[in-house]
Write a protein that holds these residues in place. Sequence first.
Motif, PDB file in Angstrom:
ATOM      1  N   HIS A 139       0.841  -1.201   0.000  1.00  0.00           N
ATOM      2  CA  HIS A 139       0.000   0.000   0.000  1.00  0.00           C
ATOM      3  C   HIS A 139       0.874   1.248   0.000  1.00  0.00           C
ATOM      4  O   HIS A 139       2.022   1.228   0.461  1.00  0.00           O
ATOM      5  CB  HIS A 139      -0.944   0.012   1.202  1.00  0.00           C
ATOM      6  N   VAL A 171       0.259   5.904  -0.083  1.00  0.00           N
ATOM      7  CA  VAL A 171      -0.699   7.020  -0.024  1.00  0.00           C
ATOM      8  C   VAL A 171      -0.030   8.276  -0.564  1.00  0.00           C
ATOM      9  O   VAL A 171       1.125   8.575  -0.221  1.00  0.00           O
ATOM     10  CB  VAL A 171      -1.177   7.271   1.421  1.00  0.00           C
ATOM     11  N   PRO A 208      -5.107   6.815  -1.656  1.00  0.00           N
ATOM     12  CA  PRO A 208      -4.513   5.565  -1.156  1.00  0.00           C
ATOM     13  C   PRO A 208      -4.616   4.465  -2.216  1.00  0.00           C
ATOM     14  O   PRO A 208      -5.624   4.356  -2.922  1.00  0.00           O
ATOM     15  CB  PRO A 208      -5.377   5.217   0.063  1.00  0.00           C
ATOM     16  N   THR A 209      -3.571   3.676  -2.329  1.00  0.00           N
ATOM     17  CA  THR A 209      -3.553   2.544  -3.255  1.00  0.00           C
ATOM     18  C   THR A 209      -3.210   1.280  -2.485  1.00  0.00           C
ATOM     19  O   THR A 209      -2.226   1.247  -1.739  1.00  0.00           O
ATOM     20  CB  THR A 209      -2.519   2.764  -4.372  1.00  0.00           C
ATOM     21  N   GLU A 211     -13.281  -0.199  -2.044  1.00  0.00           N
ATOM     22  CA  GLU A 211     -12.957   1.206  -2.331  1.00  0.00           C
ATOM     23  C   GLU A 211     -13.985   2.142  -1.712  1.00  0.00           C
ATOM     24  O   GLU A 211     -13.635   3.166  -1.106  1.00  0.00           O
ATOM     25  CB  GLU A 211     -12.882   1.412  -3.841  1.00  0.00           C
ATOM     26  N   LEU A 243     -13.537   2.159   2.135  1.00  0.00           N
ATOM     27  CA  LEU A 243     -12.364   2.915   2.572  1.00  0.00           C
ATOM     28  C   LEU A 243     -12.540   4.417   2.352  1.00  0.00           C
ATOM     29  O   LEU A 243     -12.110   5.221   3.184  1.00  0.00           O
ATOM     30  CB  LEU A 243     -11.121   2.417   1.840  1.00  0.00           C
ATOM     31  N   ASN A 244     -13.147   4.808   1.253  1.00  0.00           N
ATOM     32  CA  ASN A 244     -13.403   6.236   1.016  1.00  0.00           C
ATOM     33  C   ASN A 244     -14.200   6.840   2.168  1.00  0.00           C
ATOM     34  O   ASN A 244     -13.879   7.929   2.673  1.00  0.00           O
ATOM     35  CB  ASN A 244     -14.163   6.431  -0.298  1.00  0.00           C
ATOM     36  N   THR A 295      -9.723   6.200  -3.454  1.00  0.00           N
ATOM     37  CA  THR A 295      -9.037   4.946  -3.120  1.00  0.00           C
ATOM     38  C   THR A 295      -8.995   4.016  -4.328  1.00  0.00           C
ATOM     39  O   THR A 295      -9.980   3.865  -5.040  1.00  0.00           O
ATOM     40  CB  THR A 295      -9.747   4.242  -1.954  1.00  0.00           C
TER      41      THR A 295
END
Length: 365
Positions: free
Chosen positions: A256, A258, A275-276, A299, A302-303, A354
Amino acid sequence: MKNKFLFLLVIIFLISAVGCDYKDIDRRTFIVAIGLDINKNHDFVITMKAAVPKNPKIGGSSENNQTYTVEASSIGLGLRKIKQQLSLEPDYSHMKVLILGENFLNGSNKTSLNHLMNFFITRRDFQNLIWIVLGKPSAAELLKIEPPTENYAGADLFLRFGQGVESQYSHNIKLSKFYTQLNTPGVTPLCPVFSVKNGVVNNNELAIFDRNSKLALTIDNEDLKIFNLLTKKVRSGYVFSISEDEKVVGFNVIGHKVKYSFSGSKDHLVCTIKPTFKLSLEEGVEYNYNNKKAANIIEKQLNEKIKNLFKKFKDNKVDPINLELNYWQYKPKFELTEKWLTKIYPNIEYRVVTKVNVTGKGAGR
């Protein structure tokens, strides 16, 4: 000429030998942890845990540590008064943990955190790389815990700082970094919280302070997990679960990163958080869940979670993510200042984008 040189060397050696206060290792007791509490009279209660060396050939006590407690009006006085209980010289070169009691957590102490950190940073016999933690209900209770698996004095505490277990619900910090946070304008200080319950130590909370060194809020569980994802690398990975038709599918984070970017003016600053995450399927392999569909669900989750966490920080006027330092890269002429938290930070609008990439299934055996 040669005789004069040798005479000079002898004089220098004699002078240095007379002024030396060195004590052999068998005349020292090694302090591995210090706890600070405040009593009803607003004096310090200083608790020290010392290692007790054992010689297997001689035998003796089976205890590997000794705890000492003293009350004093200042830290410096307390460290000198503790010697009244010792027969050996206290040595702090092996000290690993500094614990502040719950009094420091609720802001009822008479001495500021800045004053305490300055004391431990500037004294030459303390290492700046020791870990700092807040203890509930007190630092003394935390130091008295002696799990049966503890092989040497203070091991149970020390191994919790990444030396033993790594948890997605813990965030550790060293004295030197905490000191920097306290003394850098606009930067938010933070510190882990260890609590004692039924004789067991739990470390799943993070205390976040305002610029007056008073507690602003604490985060734990899911909020702390998201915070760790945004601020540090964790080798143990995280699991995100999604539920559909009573089927639970879990994913482990194997990578991960960011990125933060800014646009707009200081009166209406827009912060874009990207973020990835790279995930692998860990639980629910038998359901043959569609990877793309799972990625879309995660996604969205997390958003929402990241936005809510940043809103919580902004509402409490704290910046534990240190966006100020990222903004400094965006505006090189910007100077670190306390106005960041009062003038610029409250006007920030957050946008979270995300990106999740599910790589496939975990290795089967």
